[in-house]
Design an enzyme around this catalytic site. Structure first.
Site, PDB file in Angstrom:
ATOM      1  N   HIS A   1      -5.634  -5.530 -22.814  1.00  0.00           N
ATOM      2  CA  HIS A   1      -5.917  -3.787 -22.870  1.00  0.00           C
ATOM      3  C   HIS A   1      -5.901  -3.472 -21.415  1.00  0.00           C
ATOM      4  O   HIS A   1      -6.721  -3.163 -20.516  1.00  0.00           O
ATOM      5  CB  HIS A   1      -6.775  -2.755 -23.480  1.00  0.00           C
ATOM      6  CG  HIS A   1      -6.740  -3.853 -24.945  1.00  0.00           C
ATOM      7  ND1 HIS A   1      -6.109  -3.107 -26.254  1.00  0.00           N
ATOM      8  CD2 HIS A   1      -7.615  -4.509 -25.337  1.00  0.00           C
ATOM      9  CE1 HIS A   1      -6.166  -3.989 -26.838  1.00  0.00           C
ATOM     10  NE2 HIS A   1      -6.948  -4.488 -26.881  1.00  0.00           N
TER      11      HIS A   1
ATOM     12  N   SER B   1       5.454  -0.540   5.938  1.00  0.00           N
ATOM     13  CA  SER B   1       5.281   1.891   5.563  1.00  0.00           C
ATOM     14  C   SER B   1       5.821   1.970   7.370  1.00  0.00           C
ATOM     15  O   SER B   1       5.034   1.651   7.960  1.00  0.00           O
ATOM     16  CB  SER B   1       4.437   1.664   4.969  1.00  0.00           C
ATOM     17  OG  SER B   1       4.224   3.335   5.824  1.00  0.00           O
TER      18      SER B   1
ATOM     19  N   LYS C   1       0.415  -1.027   6.200  1.00  0.00           N
ATOM     20  CA  LYS C   1       0.855  -1.685   4.742  1.00  0.00           C
ATOM     21  C   LYS C   1       1.993  -2.273   4.529  1.00  0.00           C
ATOM     22  O   LYS C   1       2.413  -3.126   5.292  1.00  0.00           O
ATOM     23  CB  LYS C   1       1.456  -0.372   4.254  1.00  0.00           C
ATOM     24  CG  LYS C   1       0.964   1.161   3.840  1.00  0.00           C
ATOM     25  CD  LYS C   1       0.335   0.584   2.390  1.00  0.00           C
ATOM     26  CE  LYS C   1       0.653   0.818   1.904  1.00  0.00           C
ATOM     27  NZ  LYS C   1      -0.099   1.159   0.191  1.00  0.00           N
TER      28      LYS C   1
ATOM     29  N   GLU D   1       8.650  -4.942  -7.094  1.00  0.00           N
ATOM     30  CA  GLU D   1       9.237  -3.236  -7.254  1.00  0.00           C
ATOM     31  C   GLU D   1      10.728  -3.341  -7.733  1.00  0.00           C
ATOM     32  O   GLU D   1      10.432  -2.963  -8.902  1.00  0.00           O
ATOM     33  CB  GLU D   1       8.474  -2.630  -6.307  1.00  0.00           C
ATOM     34  CG  GLU D   1       6.991  -2.568  -6.639  1.00  0.00           C
ATOM     35  CD  GLU D   1       6.351  -1.552  -4.957  1.00  0.00           C
ATOM     36  OE1 GLU D   1       5.165  -0.951  -5.404  1.00  0.00           O
ATOM     37  OE2 GLU D   1       7.046  -1.409  -4.103  1.00  0.00           O
TER      38      GLU D   1
END
Ligand code: ARG
Length: 465
Positions: free
Chosen positions: A164, A285, A291, A298
């Site tokens: 979980h 970024s 970043k 992704e």
């Protein structure tokens, strides 16, 4: 435009027509813009067909030689990207046949004896997919190799295991990598199974019913590396099960990669900080200078959607189709090609990137320590002291509540504190409360102990060899 252009009405099937094809219909029905990708397989199939026809006396040896010579030249044109593809000639088959006749004259027109584009395309796609499967299986194995190496490197590294997404029990990082390996091992096996079933040759089924020429289907099947000819001509030209199976296998590969991707995205976040990916696999970024984002992971997660789209498209394409060949089937190629490219590229990305990650061992250990990950070990200890597991579970639950309120880990409680919850606790309890003790204790087949991870990694290496 190119020299392969057919003038209106010069397609290879115009005999029974009284007017030229509507210009829109010509464009609407053309497939060469995507099926040109099958050119080499198409030539390979034609070579086998021509040799067989000559063997059976349907073509003369001179005709066969002219055809083989012409096809060899066309192959070079294709490889060197000099082939003059023409949309007026509809598809890969008619482009190549037209070009052959342009080059060698009369003999070129005899190549299509005893076959149809229907068995031709079914053969081409099987040949194409067989090669694609071999490439993808090799990429799977390369990625698995990388995971085994990473598992060996991090066999002793402790991290939290989750259920979980909550810290559950400590595991070793190597164990986690070998879980990924297992997913890929099933994928590799599934593709081998898909390849076995697709490796039958439809050539000779012709349009749908077979041909009246004395063909030798065993010979063409053998020459093209198939295990056998297909057994039913109607099924041969209409079956696309192999493409659907492949897309299902590719979807599952991408589902697996998307799960790994998700974990990498979590693990590289500031909140987890378990691993770092090399800069060459990350991007920055345009606005936030600090970043470093795991875009490759992704993207792989996102590409899983494409493979699933291909699968659904092919299932829907085939649903309700009557025997035998229907032009619907021309729509199988784009989703199939896309699934092949997507699976291959996603695997290449991960095979290159994942083994190059670096593990922040301190952060991993810290995260396991912070989550009462050894609570089950304390319960197991109490069972060994004679408590029933349910009672032990209750005792440890109370100890965890106490430790939470005191903002300390179980291993940081004193013996006296622990004994408030059960008199059965002795000073040997601290051995089981440590993270290393916890993982080392799980030393059976499939367990997370470092020595098991090393044994499983060795076995995995042997399977891959
Ligand atoms: N381009 C077609 C396909 O992809 C080849 C077969 C066409 N056959 C036909 N009878 N129109 O399936």
């Amino acid at each position: 435009m190119s020299q392969n252009d057919a003038a209106p009405g010069q397609q290879l099937w115009t005999g029974r027509f009284t007017e030229a094809t509507d210009a829109f219909v010509e464009r609407f029905s053309a497939s060469v813009q995507f099926d040109a990708r099958l050119a080499l397989q198409d030539i390979q199939g034609s070579e086998a067909h021509a040799r067989m026809l000559a063997e059976r006396g349907v073509l003369t040896e001179a005709e066969r030689d002219a055809i083989l010579q012409g096809l060899a030249e066309i192959r070079q044109e294709v490889i060197e990207e000099r082939f003059p593809w023409s949309p007026q000639l509809e598809d890969v088959h008619m482009n190549i046949e037209h070009r052959l006749t342009q080059r060698i004259g009369e003999a070129g027109k005899k190549l299509h004896t005893g076959r149809s584009r229907n068995d031709q395309i079914a053969t081409d796609v099987r040949l194409f997919l067989r090669e694609a499967i071999d490439t993808i299986r090799a990429e799977l194995a390369r990625f698995q190799h990388g995971l085994v190496e990473l598992a060996e490197r991090e066999a002793d590294t402790i991290m939290p295991g989750f259920t979980h997404l909550q810290v559950a029990q400590p595991v070793t990082f190597g164990h986690h990598m070998l879980a990924w390996y297992e997913m890929l091992e099933r994928d590799r096996d599934r593709l081998a199974d898909c390849r076995r079933r697709l490796n039958q040759c439809p050539l000779g089924a012709a349009a749908l019913a077979g041909t009246s020429f004395p063909i030798d289907r065993e010979a063409t099947a053998r020459e093209l590396g198939f295990d056998a000819p297909t057994r039913n001509s109607l099924d041969s030209v209409s079956d696309r099960d192999f493409a659907i199976e492949f897309c299902a296998d590719a979807s599952l590969i991408l589902v697996h990669l998307s799960r790994m991707a998700e974990e990498l995205v979590l693990w590289t976040s500031q909140q987890f900080g378990f691993v770092e990916l090399p800069d060459r696999f990350c991007t920055g970024s345009s606005i936030m200078p600090q970043k470093k984002t795991p875009d490759v992971a992704e993207l792989v997660r996102g590409k899983a959607a494409r493979a699933q789209g291909s699968l659904v498209q092919l299932l829907t394409l085939m649903k309700g189709q009557p025997l035998a060949y229907n032009r619907d089937n021309q729509e199988d190629k784009e989703p199939l090609f896309d699934a092949v490219d997507t699976a291959r590229d996603a695997l290449t990305a991960f095979a290159d990137m994942v083994p190059a990650l670096s593990v922040n061992r301190e952060r991993c250990r810290e995260a396991a320590r912070a989550g009462f990950a050894t609570a089950t070990d304390l319960a197991d200890y109490l069972v060994r002291q004679g408590l029933a597991f349910r009672d032990a579970h209750e005792v440890v639950g109370r100890a965890v509540r106490y430790a939470t309120e005191a903002d300390r880990d179980l291993a940081e409680l004193s013996l006296e504190e622990l004994r408030q919850f059960s008199a059965a606790i002795g000073d040997d309890v601290f051995a089981v409360l440590t993270l290393d003790g916890s993982v080392a204790a799980r030393s059976h087949i499939g367990g997370t102990a470092p020595e098991q991870v090393r044994a499983q990694a060795r076995a995995a290496r042997e399977r891959l060899a």
